[in-house]
Design a protein around this motif. Structure first.
Motif, PDB file in Angstrom:
ATOM      1  N   ALA A  64     -38.401   7.922   4.246  1.00  0.00           N
ATOM      2  CA  ALA A  64     -37.364   7.673   5.249  1.00  0.00           C
ATOM      3  C   ALA A  64     -38.099   6.327   6.161  1.00  0.00           C
ATOM      4  N   LYS A  65     -37.630   6.378   7.511  1.00  0.00           N
ATOM      5  CA  LYS A  65     -38.135   5.998   8.716  1.00  0.00           C
ATOM      6  C   LYS A  65     -38.920   7.066   9.434  1.00  0.00           C
ATOM      7  N   GLY A  66     -40.743   6.885   9.771  1.00  0.00           N
ATOM      8  CA  GLY A  66     -41.587   7.933  10.372  1.00  0.00           C
ATOM      9  C   GLY A  66     -41.824   9.237   9.447  1.00  0.00           C
ATOM     10  N   THR A  67     -42.688   9.641   9.641  1.00  0.00           N
ATOM     11  CA  THR A  67     -44.042  10.603   9.650  1.00  0.00           C
ATOM     12  C   THR A  67     -43.118  12.759   9.771  1.00  0.00           C
ATOM     13  N   VAL A  68     -43.664  12.925   8.143  1.00  0.00           N
ATOM     14  CA  VAL A  68     -43.214  14.485   8.680  1.00  0.00           C
ATOM     15  C   VAL A  68     -44.530  14.992   7.892  1.00  0.00           C
ATOM     16  N   LEU A  69     -44.598  16.035   8.496  1.00  0.00           N
ATOM     17  CA  LEU A  69     -46.008  16.860   8.106  1.00  0.00           C
ATOM     18  C   LEU A  69     -44.996  18.245   7.360  1.00  0.00           C
ATOM     19  N   VAL A  70     -45.224  18.657   5.692  1.00  0.00           N
ATOM     20  CA  VAL A  70     -44.932  19.430   5.742  1.00  0.00           C
ATOM     21  C   VAL A  70     -45.438  20.263   4.735  1.00  0.00           C
ATOM     22  N   HIS A  71     -45.509  21.370   4.821  1.00  0.00           N
ATOM     23  CA  HIS A  71     -46.229  22.285   5.104  1.00  0.00           C
ATOM     24  C   HIS A  71     -46.186  23.403   4.397  1.00  0.00           C
ATOM     25  N   ALA A 119     -46.090   6.108  -3.012  1.00  0.00           N
ATOM     26  CA  ALA A 119     -45.419   6.741  -2.204  1.00  0.00           C
ATOM     27  C   ALA A 119     -46.631   6.487  -0.971  1.00  0.00           C
ATOM     28  N   GLN A 120     -46.761   6.880   0.472  1.00  0.00           N
ATOM     29  CA  GLN A 120     -48.046   6.972   1.023  1.00  0.00           C
ATOM     30  C   GLN A 120     -47.833   8.573   1.222  1.00  0.00           C
ATOM     31  N   ILE A 121     -48.495   9.054   0.865  1.00  0.00           N
ATOM     32  CA  ILE A 121     -49.000  10.698   1.227  1.00  0.00           C
ATOM     33  C   ILE A 121     -50.223  10.926   1.077  1.00  0.00           C
ATOM     34  N   ILE A 122     -50.756  11.526   1.915  1.00  0.00           N
ATOM     35  CA  ILE A 122     -51.707  12.342   3.012  1.00  0.00           C
ATOM     36  C   ILE A 122     -52.031  13.506   1.950  1.00  0.00           C
ATOM     37  N   LEU A 123     -52.821  14.433   0.728  1.00  0.00           N
ATOM     38  CA  LEU A 123     -52.740  15.552   0.570  1.00  0.00           C
ATOM     39  C   LEU A 123     -53.748  15.876   1.854  1.00  0.00           C
ATOM     40  N   CYS A 124     -52.887  16.875   2.811  1.00  0.00           N
ATOM     41  CA  CYS A 124     -54.768  17.442   3.618  1.00  0.00           C
ATOM     42  C   CYS A 124     -55.695  18.405   2.879  1.00  0.00           C
ATOM     43  N   ASP A 125     -54.423  19.738   1.978  1.00  0.00           N
ATOM     44  CA  ASP A 125     -55.210  20.653   1.493  1.00  0.00           C
ATOM     45  C   ASP A 125     -54.127  21.331   0.669  1.00  0.00           C
ATOM     46  N   THR A 143     -49.053  15.169   4.505  1.00  0.00           N
ATOM     47  CA  THR A 143     -48.884  14.339   5.716  1.00  0.00           C
ATOM     48  C   THR A 143     -48.125  12.979   4.711  1.00  0.00           C
ATOM     49  N   VAL A 144     -46.235  12.410   4.870  1.00  0.00           N
ATOM     50  CA  VAL A 144     -45.455  11.893   4.293  1.00  0.00           C
ATOM     51  C   VAL A 144     -45.461  10.678   4.894  1.00  0.00           C
ATOM     52  N   ILE A 145     -45.804   9.498   5.029  1.00  0.00           N
ATOM     53  CA  ILE A 145     -45.578   8.352   6.221  1.00  0.00           C
ATOM     54  C   ILE A 145     -44.657   8.002   5.437  1.00  0.00           C
TER      55      ILE A 145
END
Length: 436
Positions: free
Chosen positions: A331-338, A357-363, A368-370
């Motif tokens: 997608a275009k944009g960023t989302v936090l998946v909780h 994929a551009q994903i930051i696994l916060c915990d 966070t998916v960019i």
């Protein structure tokens, strides 16, 4: 062990029919034990977990007659309670988490049950306290054999009670409802789950002669009856499959119509995917997803990053968060998946990161998916399916990726998705099942 070989980058098109709901099936099939009369069930999904449960019912002495591709007759006139003491029962019940829902009907009708510690997905801690505390409040007594991981339950005199659940567990509520349906007196269940599948179970029990008020709410009143009769029941379309197909269409830029989707029972699932920018049209009970080259994630009103989190019904189901996550990668944009409910369900994102994929696994609970807005396509890799929902998410990623991907351990996907490779091939997907 089987694998899928997938050539990605193919646009799909056509119509697809969702299977009967897996999570409903595991409750409804156990409910046939409540009566010695015939129960006819339609839209039974042909998936591993459901077939395992049907096999277990046969072993218990239930007469099973398949009368159509998706229809069965069950007659539990004679139930062999001695089967509980066998090694075969221990092995089969332990391999299927849904076997926990055998307890409610068995306690209600026969006053006793035995069960090994159930299995299922490795997605985090999934405790059974809600089930057992509910049974105890109805008068059941437990003995746990720690050496064998085995539960023995005596419920020879179940009596109605006030039960305030510590969590709105769907399976816990279903189990307690089935046990209370034939307990002496009135049972009140507060903080009950109210998912459509639980509503379906309650409506089926009412047709069988149960007295249940408050269906669809989190406050249920159950007046116990001495016996229940046979009935006929049709399961809802599987909302998790429907959400998966919506995500599949968006990721592969495909034009797909989901037929007979049971739109009125989907809650906020369509709206959540629309917040990711996915367009869809509701045509009667069908959902039409047009081909989209781009889709853009919404932001909140104040411009902050969109957060999508799971919640008990009528919130967003945790079973679709992994689909949301993979769809957001393009997608275009960023989302936090909780992911609030299970602490291991997001660990599959390392495979998506390997795909580009551009994903930051916060915990363990947040990622966070960019979104890449398709500027960089995912690339095919070799990977292993860790559980049902993550497996399908990886399958969707592979179908949209450049090149060839291999997904091992697809038996996990087969546990929840009926003939998924055959059905996707009918839409134009290049996917082959390889036995090793």
């Amino acid at each position: 062990m089987a694998s899928f070989k997938i050539t990605g980058g193919q646009k799909l098109s056509g119509e697809i029919h969702p299977q009967g709901a897996k999570n409903e099936a595991l409750q409804i099939l156990c409910a046939v034990l409540l009566t010695p009369e015939k129960v006819t069930i339609h839209k039974v999904p042909n998936i591993v977990d459901v077939n395992k449960l049907i096999d277990l019912l046969r072993d218990l002495g239930v007469e099973v007659n398949q009368i159509g591709e998706e229809s069965y007759e069950f007659t539990a006139k004679t139930v062999n309670l001695d089967f509980f003491g066998t090694a075969e029962y221990t092995k089969k019940a332990a391999s299927l988490r849904g076997s926990i829902m055998l307890l409610g009907p068995l306690l209600a009708r026969f006053g006793k049950a035995m069960i090994p510690k159930p299995g299922g997905d490795k997605i985090g801690r999934r405790r059974l306290d809600t089930h057992f505390i509910g049974f105890q409040k109805l008068g059941a007594k437990f003995l746990f054999e720690s050496e064998k991981n085995f539960y023995h339950i005596d419920a020879s005199s179940l009596k109605g009670a006030y039960i305030h659940l510590d969590e709105a567990s769907v399976t816990g509520t279903a189990n307690i409802v089935m046990a209370a349906s034939m307990a002496e007196g009135k049972t009140t269940i507060y903080n009950a789950a109210c998912e459509p599948y639980l509503q379906q179970l309650c409506k089926m029990l009412v047709r069988m002669g149960a007295k249940i008020d408050g269906i669809g709410s989190n406050l249920l009143h159950i007046e116990g009856v001495k016996e229940l009769k046979g009935t006929e029941h049709t399961m809802l379309p599987d909302m998790i499959e429907i959400g998966s197909f919506i995500g599949l269409a968006a990721m592969t830029q495909s034009e797909i119509t989901i037929k007979n989707a049971g739109v009125e029972h989907l809650g906020i699932i369509p709206e959540t995917f629309q917040r990711l920018g996915i367009k869809m049209e509701f045509r009667g009970d069908d959902i039409f997803i047009p081909s989209q080259q781009h889709y853009e994630i919404e932001t909140f009103i104040d411009g902050s990053i969109m957060t999508i989190a799971d919640a008990i019904w009528p919130g967003f189901t945790p079973d679709l968060l992994s689909i949301v996550l993979v769809v957001a990668t393009q997608a275009k944009g960023t989302v936090l998946v909780h992911q609030k409910m299970f602490e291991s369900r997001l660990f599959f994102v390392d495979k998506l990161i390997d795909m580009g994929a551009q994903i930051i696994l916060c915990d363990p609970h947040r990622a966070t998916v960019i979104g890449l807005d398709r500027q960089i396509n995912l690339r095919g890799i070799s990977m292993t399916s860790p559980d049902i929902r993550a497996g399908v998410s990886l399958l969707i990623a592979a179908l949209s990726a450049d090149g060839e991907s291999t997904i091992h351990n697809v038996e996990q996907i087969d546990r929840g998705y009926q003939n998924i490779d055959t059905r996707l091939k009918a839409l134009g997907a290049k996917i082959e099942r390889v036995e090793s």
